[in-house]
Every structure is written in structure tokens, then in C-alpha cells.
Design an enzyme around this catalytic site. Sequence first.
Site, PDB file in Angstrom:
ATOM      1  N   ASP A  53       1.016  -1.162  -0.104  1.00 20.89           N
ATOM      2  CA  ASP A  53      -0.048  -0.101  -0.061  1.00 20.89           C
ATOM      3  C   ASP A  53       0.892   1.121   0.018  1.00 20.89           C
ATOM      4  O   ASP A  53       1.471   1.595   0.964  1.00 20.89           O
ATOM      5  CB  ASP A  53      -0.787   0.011   0.982  1.00 20.89           C
ATOM      6  CG  ASP A  53      -1.824   1.236   1.310  1.00 20.89           C
ATOM      7  OD1 ASP A  53      -1.601   2.208   0.572  1.00 20.89           O
ATOM      8  OD2 ASP A  53      -3.016   1.231   1.971  1.00 20.89           O
ATOM      9  N   TYR A 150     -11.023  14.731  -5.788  1.00 18.21           N
ATOM     10  CA  TYR A 150     -10.019  13.917  -6.696  1.00 18.21           C
ATOM     11  C   TYR A 150      -9.399  14.966  -7.798  1.00 18.21           C
ATOM     12  O   TYR A 150      -8.343  14.769  -7.954  1.00 18.21           O
ATOM     13  CB  TYR A 150     -10.901  12.928  -7.535  1.00 18.21           C
ATOM     14  CG  TYR A 150     -10.218  12.357  -8.744  1.00 18.21           C
ATOM     15  CD1 TYR A 150      -9.234  11.307  -8.417  1.00 18.21           C
ATOM     16  CD2 TYR A 150     -10.149  12.634  -9.998  1.00 18.21           C
ATOM     17  CE1 TYR A 150      -8.639  10.826  -9.489  1.00 18.21           C
ATOM     18  CE2 TYR A 150      -9.683  12.108 -11.099  1.00 18.21           C
ATOM     19  CZ  TYR A 150      -8.776  11.074 -10.648  1.00 18.21           C
ATOM     20  OH  TYR A 150      -8.142  10.459 -11.912  1.00 18.21           O
ATOM     21  N   ALA A 152      -8.515  17.761  -7.110  1.00 17.24           N
ATOM     22  CA  ALA A 152      -7.493  18.929  -6.224  1.00 17.24           C
ATOM     23  C   ALA A 152      -6.426  17.860  -6.170  1.00 17.24           C
ATOM     24  O   ALA A 152      -4.943  18.331  -6.001  1.00 17.24           O
ATOM     25  CB  ALA A 152      -8.165  19.292  -4.797  1.00 17.24           C
ATOM     26  N   LYS A 154      -5.219  15.511  -7.767  1.00 13.90           N
ATOM     27  CA  LYS A 154      -4.409  15.270  -9.215  1.00 13.90           C
ATOM     28  C   LYS A 154      -3.715  16.510  -9.278  1.00 13.90           C
ATOM     29  O   LYS A 154      -2.334  16.562  -9.635  1.00 13.90           O
ATOM     30  CB  LYS A 154      -5.368  14.974 -10.229  1.00 13.90           C
ATOM     31  CG  LYS A 154      -5.964  13.397 -10.039  1.00 13.90           C
ATOM     32  CD  LYS A 154      -4.451  12.456 -10.117  1.00 13.90           C
ATOM     33  CE  LYS A 154      -5.026  11.098 -10.469  1.00 13.90           C
ATOM     34  NZ  LYS A 154      -4.021  10.246 -10.215  1.00 13.90           N
TER      35      LYS A 154
END
Length: 246
Positions: A53, A150, A152, A154
Site C-alpha cells: 500500500d 479527486y 484537487a 491530482k
Amino acid sequence: MSRNVVISGGGTGIGLAAARAFADGGDQVLLLGRREEVLRRARVPGALTCAADLSDVAGVRKAARFVADELGAVDVLIHSAGGSGRLEPQVERDDPLDRVADHWLVNFRLNTLTAVLLTEALEDRLAEPGGRVLFLSSIAAYRGSGSSAYAASKAALHPYAHALARRLGPRGITVNVVAPGYVEDTGFFGEGLDEARRAELIAETSTRRAGTPGDVAATLHWLASPAAAHITSQIIQVNGGAERGH
Ligand SMILES: NC(=O)c1ccc[n+]([C@@H]2O[C@H](COP(=O)([O-])OP(=O)(O)OC[C@H]3O[C@@H](n4cnc5c(N)ncnc54)[C@H](OP(=O)(O)O)[C@@H]3O)[C@@H](O)[C@H]2O)c1
């Protein structure tokens, strides 16, 4: 000459298509992702796999140890791990503010932290000169999406990539970002989009088709090639013109 290529999220979708493109060219690929069985099933010729992870420091340390033991140097580092958080296990929350906090945190973990932590852990192993770091952003970073979190998470990769390009440029290492539009045949949308939404996204493109993992993989492969040696600190959009709209 065979290069060592590390690909996070390499077991599915865009990361898998990239893994195949590099392996087909004779490179040694390492696939990273959380689900061991997905990585094993990927069947990329000669690929190594390590389940971890990458939104977690311990997971990144595990991956970095694997790289140190099995590869040594990293010629190409591709950050394809990510997602919108909708497919992650959801914690029941009564308070809407808690739900907002969860949603933003999960997006920053999946999209920003995975890429930043893995980069920092492997930075000293990047081949110099000639190393390549490639991030996966999204059309959402430019114009928003259903999930601002999402978009933001990226967009946060863009200034990070620019700073990294400045830092690594003197060592002959380039850093670029690829921002896809709608790409089919990935795990990103889970069971897929409903037909109306799919048609809407395709209608936004000038090419009148959905993107494929191969479209994005070809751009990543080119950015990692000697032909792109003087391209750094750039964000390349791969979306059939969709960002310009109708
Ligand atoms: N598909 C699109 O339309 C689209 C558009 C724009 C941008 N993108 C971006 O492109 C990248 C690739 O996505 P995709 O479309 O190929 O979807 P995908 O098939 O779902 O690939 C995402 C990969 O990331 C891995 N991953 C997620 N969280 C992780 C974590 N914490 N640690 C390690 N690995 C993790 C997943 O595997 P595990 O779950 O096993 O960990 C999965 O293999 C993503 O960053 C996505 O945001 C996709």
C-alpha cells in the site's frame, strides 16, 4: 539496453498497458499495487511484483527495500496508482462533515501521497543521467470533476512535479506529468459507466472516442525515450481534445 522500470498501479488499466509496452521493448518491469493476486495475474513478460500500500509509509518502505534488493537503480518511475476513492471500503459516518473529511483524505492518500512517498523513497536510486519520473494526473485537474477532492488531489501533483524537475534536472533526470481524459478498460470506474455518461464523455472529445490504456501507455513510453530527453516539467494531456470542450 534494458532499463529498470518501476510502475505503481502496474497490475491494471493504464499502469498495466505501460508495463506491457516497456516489457515488449525488453525492459525489466516491477509492478507495484496493493492486491498481490492482481499483480500475479498481470502476466507481463519477465515482470517482478511487490504488493504494497503506497499511501502508507510502511508500504513504501517495503517497496523501496524490494527495489534495492532486486533492481538497484531505477531508470523509469511511473506513478499510475490512484483512484477516486469510490471503490475504497467506506466507513459508516453519521456526520456529513466526517464524510467530507474521509473523502478528501482518501483522495489525497490515493493520488498524491502514493506518488510523493514513492518518489522520495526512490529518488536516490534514479539513474543519472537519463532517469525519468512520470506522474498520472487527470483532465479533472484542469476543469474539476464530480469529485473536487479527486481533481484537487491530482492538481497537487503538478507543482510537486515542477519542483522535482528543478531539483533533478541538474542530474540529467526528467520529470513529466500525463493527464488523461476518459479512459476505458481500466479499474477506475469499477463496473463501468452507464451508457448515457459514457456517450457524454465521448461527445466531449474531438476524436469521438474513448481513450484506451494503450493511448496513455504510448505517451508514457515516448516520454521515457531518448526522443524526449529535453522535455521536462511538462503536463501532457491525452484526452482527444476533450479539455477544450465541444
Ligand atoms: N481511467 C480513467 O479514465 C482515468 C482518467 C484520468 C486519470 N486516470 C488516472 O490514471 C491512473 C491509473 O488509473 P486506471 O485508469 O488505470 O485505473 P485502475 O485500473 O483502477 O488503476 C489504478 C491502480 O492503482 C492501484 N492502487 C490504488 N491505490 C493504491 C495504493 N494505495 N497503493 C498501491 N497501489 C494502488 C490499484 O491496484 P490496487 O487496488 O490493487 O492497489 C490499481 O492497479 C490513476 O492515477 C487514475 O487516477 C484515470
